[in-house]
Scaffold this motif. Sequence first.
Motif, short mmCIF file in Angstrom:
data_model
loop_
_atom_site.label_atom_id
_atom_site.label_comp_id
_atom_site.label_asym_id
_atom_site.label_seq_id
_atom_site.Cartn_x
_atom_site.Cartn_y
_atom_site.Cartn_z
N PRO A 76 -31.33 -9.05 24.69
CA PRO A 76 -32.97 -9.19 24.12
C PRO A 76 -32.55 -10.40 23.00
N ARG A 77 -31.45 -10.35 22.53
CA ARG A 77 -31.44 -11.48 21.39
C ARG A 77 -31.19 -12.55 21.86
N GLY A 78 -30.22 -12.70 22.90
CA GLY A 78 -30.15 -13.86 23.74
C GLY A 78 -31.41 -14.60 24.47
N ILE A 79 -32.20 -13.77 24.72
CA ILE A 79 -33.49 -14.47 25.30
C ILE A 79 -34.13 -14.67 24.17
N SER A 80 -34.15 -14.14 23.07
CA SER A 80 -34.97 -14.44 21.80
C SER A 80 -34.40 -15.84 21.48
N ALA A 81 -33.42 -16.04 21.41
CA ALA A 81 -32.64 -17.34 21.11
C ALA A 81 -33.02 -18.44 21.99
N LEU A 82 -33.01 -18.47 23.18
CA LEU A 82 -33.21 -19.51 24.20
C LEU A 82 -34.91 -19.49 23.96
N ILE A 83 -35.75 -18.54 23.93
CA ILE A 83 -37.27 -18.90 23.63
C ILE A 83 -37.12 -19.63 22.20
N TYR A 106 -36.53 -9.50 33.25
CA TYR A 106 -36.56 -8.21 32.83
C TYR A 106 -34.89 -7.70 32.64
N THR A 107 -34.12 -8.05 33.51
CA THR A 107 -32.66 -7.68 33.34
C THR A 107 -32.20 -8.26 32.22
N ALA A 108 -32.47 -9.70 31.99
CA ALA A 108 -32.14 -10.28 30.49
C ALA A 108 -32.59 -9.76 29.45
N THR A 109 -33.73 -9.42 29.22
CA THR A 109 -34.39 -8.94 28.32
C THR A 109 -33.70 -7.52 27.82
N ALA A 110 -33.44 -6.64 28.84
CA ALA A 110 -32.79 -5.58 28.47
C ALA A 110 -31.24 -5.69 28.33
N ALA A 111 -30.68 -6.37 28.85
CA ALA A 111 -29.07 -6.54 28.59
C ALA A 111 -29.07 -7.27 27.45
N LEU A 147 -18.04 -17.35 37.92
CA LEU A 147 -17.07 -18.20 37.34
C LEU A 147 -17.71 -18.59 36.02
N ARG A 148 -19.02 -19.19 36.30
CA ARG A 148 -19.55 -19.83 35.14
C ARG A 148 -19.98 -18.77 34.02
N GLU A 149 -20.35 -17.65 34.56
CA GLU A 149 -20.75 -16.58 33.49
C GLU A 149 -19.41 -16.21 32.86
N SER A 150 -18.22 -16.02 33.61
CA SER A 150 -16.97 -15.68 32.92
C SER A 150 -16.50 -16.58 31.69
N MET A 151 -16.90 -18.01 32.26
CA MET A 151 -16.44 -18.92 31.26
C MET A 151 -17.17 -19.00 30.15
N ARG A 152 -18.11 -18.70 30.22
CA ARG A 152 -19.25 -18.87 29.06
C ARG A 152 -18.99 -17.72 28.01
N LYS A 153 -18.50 -16.68 28.42
CA LYS A 153 -18.06 -15.61 27.30
C LYS A 153 -17.11 -16.07 26.47
N PRO A 154 -17.15 -15.39 25.36
CA PRO A 154 -17.87 -14.26 24.77
C PRO A 154 -19.27 -14.53 24.24
N TYR A 155 -19.70 -15.75 24.50
CA TYR A 155 -20.92 -15.96 24.09
C TYR A 155 -22.05 -15.94 25.04
N VAL A 156 -23.36 -15.61 24.65
CA VAL A 156 -24.68 -15.59 25.49
C VAL A 156 -25.53 -16.98 25.25
N ALA A 157 -25.48 -17.34 23.96
CA ALA A 157 -26.13 -18.47 23.66
C ALA A 157 -25.61 -19.39 22.36
N GLY A 158 -25.34 -20.58 22.87
CA GLY A 158 -25.12 -21.77 21.73
C GLY A 158 -23.74 -21.69 21.16
N GLN A 159 -23.00 -20.96 21.47
CA GLN A 159 -21.54 -20.75 20.86
C GLN A 159 -21.68 -20.11 19.28
N TYR A 160 -23.06 -19.46 19.32
CA TYR A 160 -22.98 -18.80 17.87
C TYR A 160 -23.45 -17.14 18.01
N MET A 161 -23.78 -16.72 19.25
CA MET A 161 -24.33 -15.56 19.47
C MET A 161 -23.39 -14.89 20.51
#
Length: 445
Positions: free
Chosen positions: A92-99, A85-90, A309-323
């Motif tokens: 949505p495009r990232g969740i779509s990419a993973l699916i 729920y929180t991921a889809t709200a925050a 730390l992991r969430e911070s290091m992933r920034k600025p991306y949410v998926a695959g280093q393209y989004m």
Amino acid sequence: MDVIGQFPLFYFPDYGSAWMMGITGTIHILASHTSVGAAMLFAFLARKAYKENRTDYYPYMKKYGMFLLIFSYVIGSITGPGIWYTATAASPRGISALIHNFVWVWATEWVFFVYEVIGVFILVYFINKIDKKTHLQLTYTFALASVGTLALIIGIISFMMWPGTEAYYTTGSASDAFFGVNTFPHMFLRIGFMIMMSGVIGLLISSSMRKDNAELSYELSKKMGYISLFGGFVTLLSFIWYMGTLPQNAHAVFAFSKDAIIQNRIVLTVAFSLYFALAVFKPKMIHPAMATAMIFVILIGGLWSGEKLRESMRKPYVAGQYMYSNQIISRDVAGKGIKNELPIIAEKGLLALNPFVPKRLKVITTDNKLEAGKLLAKMACSNCHSLEKTGVFRPMKDRLVGMDKEGIKAILYTIGDGGMSYMPALKLPEAEYDAIAEYFASLKY
């Protein structure tokens, strides 16, 4: 009319959008990691009980299993959908990419998960009701299903950090996305932590059995101490391996607070090692209150800081280093038919391209500039930063304090151009830069 595939904006004041998912996820990870670690521990204890005819282990396993049912599977079952729920709200495009990348991987993971849920009930309620060999075989399948669930999820989570291979951007293949360079280091890092957590929870269960069977309580506490030490050692080695497989932007973020992170890890390593050594050499000193307190220490000091730390290091991306975390696509992925959106945004701006921007804000005027700047700041920045003066996570106030409009605008110009290498390149029309800068300046940080 040109549009980009944005969704309605979700913004959580003071904390920022993405951190709501992070908080829910951390609670879920404590529950899920405990269950996977416990599955491996169950296999170890069941084998020992069967081979050495230690029937006194079964009551301990039953109590541990009841704890799992209440803690891991109830809390896990609540927070798991909470992440969706929180991921889809925050994001949505990232969740779509993973699916779209991992739909069959996720379907397979659900098969393993259903087996896990059924398996833990069988293991708990059929102790002493089926023969010991059959029970042992069931614990093995339960452990395999739990580790299988972990392995599938880790491949997906690792993709969020980095596919690790340029082939993915050409092929769009799920296997190229799944088997990145940091997938296996990440998996062993999680396994080590899970083993450690199984021992930590085991110490709570074993110390609470002291009144019923003190000798068995001390024996199991000592075993849990050894298990926790082993898990901590695997975690530490895997963390070093994992850090060596991360992309450049992750190292840039890590370097930003490197000293504090290293100091935190040293303190935690010493504290955990002393606690586990105490369980090994002085098991009588481990009491339920201390064991409960250590669970919270690991949750807040170990798990939360590690996930942050992991969430911070992933920034600025949410998926695959393209989004990007703000849902903007920053490069082509030919294998998926995905196009880089940065050039058209630089030409026409976010306000004109986002279909959910109100018509009155599509064109910036003197009258709506402040309102447009606020919306632009939320669209571009709020998935990583909290914007208010009372912001908690990555607050803008810490970066823009005392700055006027021109100073803020100068910072905006440098983003992604070498000024802050860990932040995304996002060029906007001059009018949008001006509106964002005016909004931030109006807050008077």
